[in-house]
Each structure stands twice: as structure tokens, then as C-alpha cells.
Design a protein around this motif. Sequence first.
Motif, PDB file in Angstrom:
ATOM      1  N   SER A 111       0.835  -1.197   0.000  1.00  0.00           N
ATOM      2  CA  SER A 111       0.000   0.000   0.000  1.00  0.00           C
ATOM      3  C   SER A 111       0.875   1.254   0.000  1.00  0.00           C
ATOM      4  CB  SER A 111      -0.893  -0.005   1.244  1.00  0.00           C
ATOM      5  OG  SER A 111      -1.536   1.237   1.391  1.00  0.00           O
ATOM      6  N   VAL A 112       0.452   2.232  -0.763  1.00  0.00           N
ATOM      7  CA  VAL A 112       1.188   3.496  -0.822  1.00  0.00           C
ATOM      8  C   VAL A 112       1.159   4.194   0.526  1.00  0.00           C
ATOM      9  CG1 VAL A 112       1.317   5.745  -1.961  1.00  0.00           C
ATOM     10  CG2 VAL A 112       0.716   3.720  -3.283  1.00  0.00           C
ATOM     11  N   ASP A 113       0.094   3.985   1.290  1.00  0.00           N
ATOM     12  CA  ASP A 113       0.024   4.589   2.622  1.00  0.00           C
ATOM     13  C   ASP A 113       1.113   4.021   3.541  1.00  0.00           C
ATOM     14  OD1 ASP A 113      -2.126   6.062   1.795  1.00  0.00           O
ATOM     15  OD2 ASP A 113      -3.597   4.581   2.491  1.00  0.00           O
ATOM     16  N   GLU A 114       1.409   2.733   3.395  1.00  0.00           N
ATOM     17  CA  GLU A 114       2.431   2.103   4.232  1.00  0.00           C
ATOM     18  C   GLU A 114       3.833   2.441   3.732  1.00  0.00           C
ATOM     19  OE1 GLU A 114       1.646  -2.053   4.267  1.00  0.00           O
ATOM     20  OE2 GLU A 114      -0.272  -1.872   5.327  1.00  0.00           O
ATOM     21  N   PRO A 116       5.328   5.047   1.127  1.00  0.00           N
ATOM     22  CA  PRO A 116       5.126   6.132   0.151  1.00  0.00           C
ATOM     23  C   PRO A 116       6.319   6.278  -0.798  1.00  0.00           C
ATOM     24  CG  PRO A 116       5.764   7.028   2.266  1.00  0.00           C
ATOM     25  CD  PRO A 116       5.605   5.556   2.478  1.00  0.00           C
ATOM     26  N   ARG A 123       9.793   4.041  -4.849  1.00  0.00           N
ATOM     27  CA  ARG A 123       9.684   3.470  -3.510  1.00  0.00           C
ATOM     28  C   ARG A 123      10.204   2.031  -3.527  1.00  0.00           C
ATOM     29  NH1 ARG A 123       3.657   1.485  -1.944  1.00  0.00           N
ATOM     30  NH2 ARG A 123       3.048   0.475  -3.899  1.00  0.00           N
ATOM     31  N   TYR A 125      10.154  -1.710  -1.207  1.00  0.00           N
ATOM     32  CA  TYR A 125       9.530  -2.485  -0.122  1.00  0.00           C
ATOM     33  C   TYR A 125       9.872  -3.956  -0.326  1.00  0.00           C
ATOM     34  CZ  TYR A 125       5.952  -3.048  -3.769  1.00  0.00           C
ATOM     35  OH  TYR A 125       5.298  -3.299  -4.948  1.00  0.00           O
TER      36      TYR A 125
END
Length: 461
Positions: A111-114, A116, A123, A125
Motif C-alpha cells: 500500500s502506498v500509505d504504508e 510512500p 519506492r 519495499y
Amino acid sequence: MAIRSLTARVLAVSTVWAVVALVVIGVVISALYRQGSERGFKDLLRAQLFNVVNSISVNEKTVLAGSPQLGDLRFSQPQTGWYWIVDPIGEFDTPPLISTSLGNAKLPIASVDEVPFDTGYVRFYTTKDPFGNEVEVAETEVVLDIQGHTARFRVAGNRDVLEADINRFTRNLTIALSIFGLGGLGMNALTILFGLRPLDQVRRSLEKIRAGESERLDGAFPREIQPLANEVNALIDSNRRIVERARMQVGNLAHSLKTPIAVLLNEARVLEASHGELVRTQVDAMQMQVQSYLSRARIAAQRESVLARTEAQPALERLVRVMRKLNPEKEVHLSINPPGLVLAMELQDVEETVGNLLENAARHAKGEVWLNVRPATNEQHAKETGRQWIVLDVDDDGAGLDPDQIALALKRGKRLDESKPGTGLGLSIVSEIVREYQGTLTLSRRDEGGLRAELVLPAAV
């Protein structure tokens, strides 16, 4: 428990410090290498991501087109954990482009919220691919043409490669630091032992002084230790001068008293029998008392000297031979266990104390006298912590003494048997000499009958 050896203490502290330092260095270097490796891994994924971005476009049919050439076969081999994926976003309706290594499988998106995007709109991850590989994903979104067609670009790399590289480096670093650490500890130990050798030389020199083999600290010492050696030598010289001065004064006093006492004895011979005997008895007592106090003064002057030492076996064997000649009808036995015991006393004082006790034992024994010598245990005599003592038992098979008689026998000038010659000063003189050496004299009745005189005297170590 405190470490009493200076060498062991320095070795322990330096070893602990070296081990702690090497562990900290290893952890810090490993952490720095991990940071650098992860940064390099992400830079590689970023470069490959932009390579994919530059290789993909939208054709005239509004379809994603292009074939990225990343120069890495792992992107074409299945289930390797190395993938690139281009997904259309929004109303852009076209099939995605996926590397052959991923096939028809899907790669999860964070998620982009988690997680950014950064300022470069990229980004990173970590996630799991469908085949169980832990992968690092580099992701960005790019508008491909003036119509606003947008696609999500992702490049994934297998973190097992990163972890394997870090583990290999950590293992090699551990081996290198271990070899260096063991070598350093060995060299450190040799350096410390070499540096502390002068202290061992001082210790050996002191042992020679205590053993009577030398009178000074001899040797070439480093400048840090030389002042200590000089002070010890000065102390020994001062102690020797004090002892010699005390002996000289005692000798002068004894010589000055010898003539007046001799005159009194000669005058007593010309007096009437009753008066002459009284004078002779008193002069004898006076002579014994003067000798006693002179001995005490001499002992007090030399008691703390490290040079005062007497080997027990030859001194006691000589006394026993004398007792056997003076008392041929008595058997005098000697036992020293273990051999080689050394008393921290002057030979004259040993002969005075033990000779008096042997003489008393032979005088009152029926037929046998025993002299047993052994080291004292801590329970027997623990007056001073760390000091060693020797026990001398003088036993006889005579009638023995009752407790009241024992107390009376230790008093100056008291004689329990007036039928035998003597002044009654022998035991009191022995007690005073022993007391000056901080030892003890104990009289007790033997279980087999007779008297036991137990002497506890300082041992030379």
C-alpha cells in the motif's frame, strides 16, 4: 574472588578488553557492510527499473510494447526471484508486460500509505513472491504519452543473494578477526610477561634474601623498579645496622656486668657458709635475670628481620646429641616431619628455648624423652593471617603436673622440686623468648602420663 597475581590481573583485563573490542569492531563493520550492501542492492534495482522504463512505450494501437534487455539471465529463468512487471493504471486498458521468470503469477503490491514514494517518485519495499522467495521491489509510476496513459513499473530482486553476500562477508570477517584476535592476545600475553619479568626478578631476589642466600636485591632493574630496589636495600642495611648496634650494646652491657657479678661471687666464698650460700643464690638469680632481659632486648631488635632463620633439623639434632651425652640413662627421640623446616628465629634463641625444655624433660623423665616437630595448622595457631608456624612437642614419661602446678611452674623463680638443682628461671625464660617471637608455650599432661610442653614458633617462608 579477587585476582591476587599482578600478571594474571593484567592478562585478564587486557584479554577481556581485547575480546570486547574485537566483538564491537566485528559488529560495527558487519552493520556498516550490511548498510552498504543494501544501498548497493537498491541502486542496482533502481538502475534496472529505469532501464525497463526506457524500454517500454505505447504503440499506435494503445498497447504496451517493448522488450527490456537487462543483461541478467535470472530475469528469464523461472522462479528466480528476479522479475520486472509493467502494469497499466487507470483507464489504460492493455495487457501487462511481465518477465518470463514470473510467468502468469502475481507479485503482491504494498500500500502506498504504508510505503510512500520518495522525492524521486520511487519506492522500495520487501514482499514474498508466489514461490516463497523474499524479494526487494523497486516501484515507480510513469506517464507514457501525451494522452496520459500511465503504467506502474516494478523490478524485483531476490534478497537471498544480498543475505548470502552479507553472510559470506560476516563469516570471512569473523575468521579474520578471530585469527587476528588470537594472535594479538598471544602477543599481548608475551608482552605483559616480558614487561613484568623484572618484578619476578625482584621476587626471586627477595626469596634469596629470606632463604639466607643473599643480603641485598641484586640485579639490573628498569628505572621504574630501581627506586623500589634501592629502598628495599636501604631498609635491609638499616635493619642490619640496628641489629648489629643492639647486639653490640647487649654485649657491652653483659661485659660490664660480668666483672661485678664475678666479684660478688668471689666475696661470697669468704663469707660464712650460711651468708655465703645466700649471696651466691641471689647472685645466680641476678645473673639469670640479667641474661633474660639482655636476651629479650636482643630478640626485640632482630625479631622482624628477614635474616633471622634457623634450619630446624641440624640445630635440634645437635641439642638431642648433647642431651643424650648428659643423660646417658635416658632415651631421647627426635622426629621432624616433614624434613627441611626452617624457623624464623636466631640459632641462639632456638637452643635456649628447646634446650631448656629438653633439660627439664630429661631431669623429670623416668626413661624417655620425645621431641616431635611438625607444621602447625591454621586451627592450632591463627594469630596472624598468612603467617606460617611450626609446632615443637617436648614429651616425657615422668610424673607430669597438675593444672595448679603448671601455672606455678611458669612463674619466674618457682621450683616445684627443690631436691633437683636449678634456679627456677628456665621455663619463665623460655616463655619470655617465645612471647617475643609472638609464639606460645603450653604445658599439659599427656594421656600416657608425663608432661607435654608445646612450643608454637614462627616458620621462615
